[in-house]
Scaffold this motif. Structure first.
Motif, mmCIF file in Angstrom:
data_model
loop_
_atom_site.group_PDB
_atom_site.id
_atom_site.type_symbol
_atom_site.label_atom_id
_atom_site.label_comp_id
_atom_site.label_asym_id
_atom_site.label_seq_id
_atom_site.Cartn_x
_atom_site.Cartn_y
_atom_site.Cartn_z
ATOM 1 N N ILE A 30 51.774 47.480 -31.362
ATOM 2 C CA ILE A 30 51.307 46.456 -30.418
ATOM 3 C C ILE A 30 52.199 45.218 -30.512
ATOM 4 N N LEU A 31 52.479 44.776 -31.743
ATOM 5 C CA LEU A 31 53.319 43.587 -31.918
ATOM 6 C C LEU A 31 54.756 43.820 -31.483
ATOM 7 N N ILE A 34 54.595 43.579 -27.621
ATOM 8 C CA ILE A 34 54.403 42.176 -27.215
ATOM 9 C C ILE A 34 55.649 41.358 -27.567
ATOM 10 N N ALA A 37 58.469 41.757 -25.147
ATOM 11 C CA ALA A 37 58.230 41.011 -23.910
ATOM 12 C C ALA A 37 58.383 39.505 -24.124
ATOM 13 N N CYS A 38 58.058 39.029 -25.317
ATOM 14 C CA CYS A 38 58.113 37.583 -25.614
ATOM 15 C C CYS A 38 59.412 37.166 -26.306
ATOM 16 N N SER A 123 59.245 53.154 -27.830
ATOM 17 C CA SER A 123 59.379 51.708 -28.063
ATOM 18 C C SER A 123 60.724 51.372 -28.699
#
Length: 133
Positions: A30-31, A34, A37-38, A123
């Motif tokens: 999840i991190l 995220i 994207a960040c 990923s």
């Protein structure tokens, strides 16, 4: 502390380690997504990413082989040495057992682990790690 308490303590420590492993794999993905994207640079750390890929890869291969997790085997062995039959007595073991172990057909876990492992592999390409140099 008698030997029974010592074995229960070790079993609980293994259970906590098992839970942290699950958190690393699940929350890690999840991190990573995220963070990609960040633009968080730490999610591109090659050692972190390789460790993450290896962790889920171990789980996937183990599920394909129908093997029981070594952490689960060690924990159960310690609980039996303490005089129990596994997952009884302590608060920690009671709650972590409820969170970690589900009673479902084995094929569901094999499919879930394989799909999750595939997502971790994908990923790797969505959020490319830096090179090891």
């Amino acid at each position: 502390m008698n030997s029974s308490d010592f074995y229960l303590l070790l079993a609980d420590l293994i259970l906590i380690t098992h839970a942290l492993f699950v958190v690393f794999v699940v929350v890690g993905l999840i991190l990573i997504l995220i963070g990609g994207a960040c633009s968080w640079s730490w999610v591109r750390n090659p050692l972190l990413r390789l460790s993450h890929l290896f962790a889920i890869g171990f789980v996937v291969i183990q599920s394909w082989l129908g093997a029981i997790c070594p952490l689960t085997m060690w924990e159960n062995m310690l609980r039996k040495k303490a005089g129990g039959v596994g997952y009884q007595d302590t608060f920690i073991s009671y709650w972590f057992e409820k969170l970690l172990y589900y009673q479902l057909p084995q094929w569901i876990f094999v499919v879930a682990y394989t799909l999750f492992g595939a997502l971790v592999l994908v990923s790797w390409f969505w959020v490319r790690p830096r090179s090891f140099r």
